[in-house]
Design a protein around this motif. Structure first.
Motif, PDB file in Angstrom:
ATOM      1  N   GLU A 226       0.827  -1.204   0.000  1.00 32.97           N
ATOM      2  CA  GLU A 226       0.000   0.000   0.000  1.00 32.97           C
ATOM      3  C   GLU A 226       0.863   1.257   0.000  1.00 32.97           C
ATOM      4  O   GLU A 226       0.530   2.247  -0.655  1.00 32.97           O
ATOM      5  CB  GLU A 226      -0.956  -0.004   1.194  1.00 32.97           C
ATOM      6  N   ARG A 227       1.957   1.211   0.747  1.00 30.84           N
ATOM      7  CA  ARG A 227       2.888   2.341   0.712  1.00 30.84           C
ATOM      8  C   ARG A 227       3.478   2.499  -0.691  1.00 30.84           C
ATOM      9  O   ARG A 227       3.585   3.616  -1.219  1.00 30.84           O
ATOM     10  CB  ARG A 227       4.012   2.118   1.720  1.00 30.84           C
ATOM     11  N   ARG A 229       2.183   1.631  -3.528  1.00 34.00           N
ATOM     12  CA  ARG A 229       1.175   2.130  -4.456  1.00 34.00           C
ATOM     13  C   ARG A 229       0.951   3.628  -4.250  1.00 34.00           C
ATOM     14  O   ARG A 229       0.779   4.380  -5.217  1.00 34.00           O
ATOM     15  CB  ARG A 229      -0.131   1.346  -4.276  1.00 34.00           C
ATOM     16  N   SER A 230       0.959   4.062  -3.015  1.00 27.93           N
ATOM     17  CA  SER A 230       0.763   5.482  -2.731  1.00 27.93           C
ATOM     18  C   SER A 230       1.882   6.329  -3.341  1.00 27.93           C
ATOM     19  O   SER A 230       1.631   7.372  -3.972  1.00 27.93           O
ATOM     20  CB  SER A 230       0.696   5.702  -1.219  1.00 27.93           C
ATOM     21  N   LYS A 233       1.630   6.332  -7.215  1.00 27.54           N
ATOM     22  CA  LYS A 233       0.570   7.200  -7.723  1.00 27.54           C
ATOM     23  C   LYS A 233       1.015   8.665  -7.755  1.00 27.54           C
ATOM     24  O   LYS A 233       0.611   9.420  -8.649  1.00 27.54           O
ATOM     25  CB  LYS A 233      -0.692   7.051  -6.868  1.00 27.54           C
ATOM     26  N   GLN A 234       1.835   9.057  -6.798  1.00 31.61           N
ATOM     27  CA  GLN A 234       2.330  10.430  -6.794  1.00 31.61           C
ATOM     28  C   GLN A 234       3.155  10.710  -8.050  1.00 31.61           C
ATOM     29  O   GLN A 234       2.993  11.744  -8.692  1.00 31.61           O
ATOM     30  CB  GLN A 234       3.155  10.678  -5.536  1.00 31.61           C
ATOM     31  N   ALA A 273      -1.368  16.104  -3.869  1.00 33.63           N
ATOM     32  CA  ALA A 273      -1.992  15.019  -3.107  1.00 33.63           C
ATOM     33  C   ALA A 273      -3.290  14.587  -3.758  1.00 33.63           C
ATOM     34  O   ALA A 273      -3.577  13.385  -3.893  1.00 33.63           O
ATOM     35  CB  ALA A 273      -2.233  15.463  -1.667  1.00 33.63           C
ATOM     36  N   ALA A 276      -2.686  12.546  -6.936  1.00 38.15           N
ATOM     37  CA  ALA A 276      -2.406  11.133  -6.673  1.00 38.15           C
ATOM     38  C   ALA A 276      -3.681  10.375  -6.329  1.00 38.15           C
ATOM     39  O   ALA A 276      -3.899   9.247  -6.786  1.00 38.15           O
ATOM     40  CB  ALA A 276      -1.384  11.013  -5.547  1.00 38.15           C
ATOM     41  N   ASP A 277      -4.551  11.000  -5.538  1.00 37.57           N
ATOM     42  CA  ASP A 277      -5.806  10.358  -5.167  1.00 37.57           C
ATOM     43  C   ASP A 277      -6.703  10.131  -6.379  1.00 37.57           C
ATOM     44  O   ASP A 277      -7.500   9.187  -6.408  1.00 37.57           O
ATOM     45  CB  ASP A 277      -6.548  11.213  -4.142  1.00 37.57           C
ATOM     46  N   ASP A 281      -6.834   2.889  -9.266  1.00 39.21           N
ATOM     47  CA  ASP A 281      -6.029   1.686  -9.110  1.00 39.21           C
ATOM     48  C   ASP A 281      -5.871   0.934 -10.422  1.00 39.21           C
ATOM     49  O   ASP A 281      -4.799   0.382 -10.704  1.00 39.21           O
ATOM     50  CB  ASP A 281      -6.659   0.756  -8.067  1.00 39.21           C
TER      51      ASP A 281
END
Length: 337
Positions: A226-227, A229-230, A233-234, A273, A276-277, A281
Motif C-alpha cells: 500500500e505504501r 502504491r501510494s 501514484k504520486q 496530493a 495522486a488520489d 487503481d
C-alpha cells in the motif's frame, strides 16, 4: 516464467554524487541487467556520467534515456555515439527522442517546431557520420556538409533507440531506428502501437525483428504494497498531469480521458496530493508494476509475453529509498537470471 532481458533506468535526481550513481550501475550489473540508462534534463550532462559508469563496469550495456535533437547538433550526436562506442568497447546505444516544449524552449533556447522531422533528420545525419565519409545533408531542418568524422568507424556502430508515444513517432522508430522505447502504455495500448511500429518497418523495407522493443515500466516491489502504491501514484499522476503534454495525451487516448482531465485540473492548483488520489487503481495496475514481489513479477510478465516485446526497461519510482530499490532489484532478479 519467461526469461527476458531487463534494462534499468537510473534516477539521477536520487544521487547527489556521480560515484553513487556509478555504484548503482555496478549493482545493476551484479543483478544481471542487460543495460543501464539514465535521462538528461537540467541536471548532469549525462555523457560524462555514462563514461564514468563505463569505466567502472565490465559487461553491462550503456545507454541514455533519451537525448533531445534540440540539445546538440546531429553531427555531435554521431561523434558522441562513436566516442562512447570506443570508451565502452561496443556497449553503447544512442537514445534519441523529441523531448518536450519546456526543455526545448526554456533550457535549450530553441523553438519546439516540427519535432518529428527534426528527430528524423538527426537520425539520418548520425547514420551519415557512421558511414565515415563526408557528411552532406540537405534537409528541411538541417543543411550541412563538407567535413568528415576524423577517426575510424567500427563495422557495427552504436544502435539508435527512439523514445516515442504517438503513432507517427512510433512509425518513425520502426522505419529508421534500431530500438523503440515506449512508456506508460497498457498492454492493449502497447499492442495497438506495435501496429504503427510494423507499418514503419514496412515503409523502411525491413522487419520489426530489427527493432528492439523495450517498454519502460515503472516498478516498485515492497513488503508494504500500500505504501508502494501510494508513492507510485504520486509520480505517475505528476507525469500524466504536469510533465509536459505528451504522457497525459497518450494515457487519455488509451481510455482514461476523464482521469487525465481531472488530474490536469488539479495540477492547475498544484494539488499534488489530490492528483495522486485521482489516479485510479486500475490505471496504476495497467501501466506499472507495483506491489508485493509476486505481484510485481506477475505484472511484468504480462508485458514480457506481448508479441513483439524484446526487453523490459525497468524504471524506479520517485520517492523510493535506496533500500526500496535494492528490494525491487532482488524481487525482479529471478526473471532475468
Amino acid at each position: 516464467m519467461t526469461d527476458a532481458p531487463f534494462d534499468l533506468v537510473l534516477m539521477t535526481d536520487d544521487h547527489s554524487e556521480i560515484d553513487a550513481i556509478a555504484e548503482q550501475a555496478q549493482r545493476a550489473e551484479a543483478h544481471g541487467f542487460a543495460n543501464v540508462t539514465m535521462g538528461e534534463t537540467t541536471g548532469w550532462n549525462i555523457i560524462p556520467v555514462l563514461t564514468v559508469i563505463a569505466e567502472r563496469t565490465e559487461e553491462i550495456g550503456i545507454t541514455d534515456d533519451v537525448l533531445s535533437p534540440y540539445a546538440r547538433a546531429p553531427t555531435v550526436y554521431g561523434q558522441t555515439a562513436l566516442t562512447m562506442d570506443e570508451i565502452t568497447d561496443g556497449r553503447f546505444r544512442l537514445g534519441l527522442g523529441t523531448s518536450s516544449p519546456a526543455l526545448a524552449e526554456r533550457w535549450h533556447s530553441g523553438e519546439f517546431d516540427r519535432p518529428l522531422r527534426r528527430l528524423r533528420e538527426t537520425i539520418d545525419i548520425v547514420h551519415e557520420v557512421y558511414e565515415g565519409g563526408s557528411v552532406v545533408y540537405d534537409g528541411e531542418i538541417y543543411d550541412l556538409g563538407g567535413l568528415s568524422y576524423d577517426r575510424s568507424v567500427p563495422d557495427e556502430p552504436p544502435a539508435i533507440d527512439v523514445a516515442a508515444l504517438g503513432p507517427k513517432g512510433t512509425e518513425l522508430a520502426g522505419r529508421f531506428a534500431d530500438g523503440w522505447v515506449p512508456q506508460l502504455f497498457t498492454v492493449e495500448g502497447l499492442e495497438d502501437r506495435l501496429e504503427d511500429l510494423a507499418r514503419g518497418a514496412d515503409l523502411g523495407e525491413r522487419s520489426t525483428d530489427e527493432v528492439r522493443v523495450s517498454p519502460l515500466i515503472r516498478t516498485f516491489a515492497s513488503d508494504d504494497p500500500e505504501r508502494a502504491r501510494s508513492i507510485a501514484k504520486q509520480m505517475l499522476s505528476f507525469l500524466i498531469g504536469a510533465y509536459g503534454p505528451f504522457y497525459g495525451n497518450s494515457v487519455a487516448e488509451q481510455g482514461y480521458e476523464d482521469t487525465v482531465a481531472e488530474i490536469r485540473d488539479l495540477w492547475e492548483d498544484r494539488d499534488t496530493a489530490a492528483m495522486a488520489d485521482a489516479l485510479p487503481d486500475d490505471l496504476l495496475d495497467s501501466v506499472a508494476a507495483v506491489g508485493t514481489p509476486e505481484e510485481v513479477r506477475s505484472r511484468l510478465e504480462t508485458f514480457v509475453e506481448i508479441a513483439g516485446v524484446d526487453a523490459i526497461r525497468l524504471g524506479f519510482v520517485s520517492g523510493m529509498s535506496q533500500e526500496d530499490k535494492e528490494f525491487t532489484m532482488d524481487a525482479v532478479e529471478p526473471m532475468i537470471e
